[in-house]
Design an enzyme around this catalytic site. Sequence first.
Site, PDB file in Angstrom:
ATOM      1  CG  HIS A  98      -0.394   0.319   2.513  1.00  6.89           C
ATOM      2  ND1 HIS A  98      -0.146  -0.645   3.479  1.00  6.89           N
ATOM      3  CD2 HIS A  98      -0.018   1.494   3.088  1.00  6.89           C
ATOM      4  CE1 HIS A  98       0.348  -0.085   4.560  1.00  6.89           C
ATOM      5  NE2 HIS A  98       0.448   1.219   4.345  1.00  6.89           N
ATOM      6  CG  ASP A 128      -0.101  -4.005   2.910  1.00  6.25           C
ATOM      7  OD1 ASP A 128       0.323  -3.512   1.839  1.00  6.25           O
ATOM      8  OD2 ASP A 128      -0.516  -3.296   3.846  1.00  6.25           O
ATOM      9  CB  SER A 208       3.133   1.847   6.221  1.00  7.71           C
ATOM     10  OG  SER A 208       1.960   2.016   6.976  1.00  7.71           O
TER      11      SER A 208
END
Length: 454
Positions: A98, A128, A208
Amino acid sequence: MANKFLLIVCSMTLLLQAEEQVEGEKKTRRVTAEMLAANEVLPSVVNISTMQSVTTHVNEHDPFAIMQFLLGQRERSQPSLGSGVIVDRRGLILTNSHVINRATRIIVTMADGQEYDALPLATNEDADLALLAMIDVPPDTLLQAVKFAAPDDLFLAERVVSVGNPLGYGHSVSVGVLSAKDRNLASDGRVILESLLQTDAAINPGNSGGPLVNADGELIGISVAIREGAEGISFAIPMKTIERVLCGWLLPERFRDAQLGIVPGTSFDQRARTSHVVIGEILPDSPAEAAGLKTGRVILEVNGTPVSRAIEVSRALWLLKESEEVTFTLADGETVTLAVIPVPVLSGEDLARKRLGAEVEELTPRMATALGLPYRSGLVIASLDANSSLTRSRVQRGDVLVRIGEVPVASFKHLARALQSVRHGDVVDVVIDRVDRLDHRRRLLNRYLVRVAF
């Protein structure tokens, strides 16, 4: 060589300074295991900034916005921030998928401030995770790859360190504990990520893709999400998922039309707290299968170098080219040398058997009538192997293939073109048509989207 020596000297100096700071005659008590772990992992962490393509929604009351739309400026770029970690010293970076979704440009910033462009090599949206390759890196640049922990080598309440790029504050460090294992994240009642690690180490937007490491500086997870509205509840993708995905990518099969056929894994003994590398998977019709290798056998060395983690084997495999050889020393004393071979050109039927584990037939008018289909051409699933990728995705006998990835498939020629572009480790959207029986007289044609792991 000079750069390598300088980096080693600098790293030793930093560690000595951290361990042996002395104020007067009193040794400092400020040095902790977490501090040493952070200093060890920092050179492997990168900040990731991307320019993402965003569709413009026009305000009908804004003349300037309407003019932009009419001039073709229907999409615009906006910056996005994230983190990543170097997993191979030749410039491979692991991050979240992402983080780079819809990115038109990816820039990575090293701990020393150097910036490089990067290109995506592989993505797995279900996990992910994404793999990037740095480009135009000077050949004498010595990159430091992160150390990997063994999958499941975890202690609840052990100290952990998160490093990343929260809110654009590059190479920031936070410390916490491992709060829980095997957490699932759900959205609208559907599990979107599973078996996650939970920690109270501060993770914010921009973290992230950054590493979560233990007090030994070993990677145990990749930061992925926080619990909105809660304090001290953050999540990371665990090493068992990271290793499974990454080792499925770092193969000759992924990077060129070549075959070797061995996918490594790491086995961890919880009671003895020891780990060893095993053969995790043997790919069909490969040199590894022809040599009689079986899953579960323990690998001690690759090309004479001892290995204790699957990633160490993967680093030796992914750049292999056709005719190049690799030698495995196994725990039972056997030594096996395999040579990389080219992938043969196969027909659509053969590719379906090999890549899909399915027998596929071209649809005939008679078959279409029997199945209750409104069209007269296409490819129908005649049979499926019990362990095929389609079976695991709940595709059934009688389903009609409509599209694989971005390629519509209505003939064997189309199927060959679609499957030749799919690499090992890809997760591909496959569209199928299925006739569902409502009762003994009524049928309903439904279209399904399934995700198939190759």
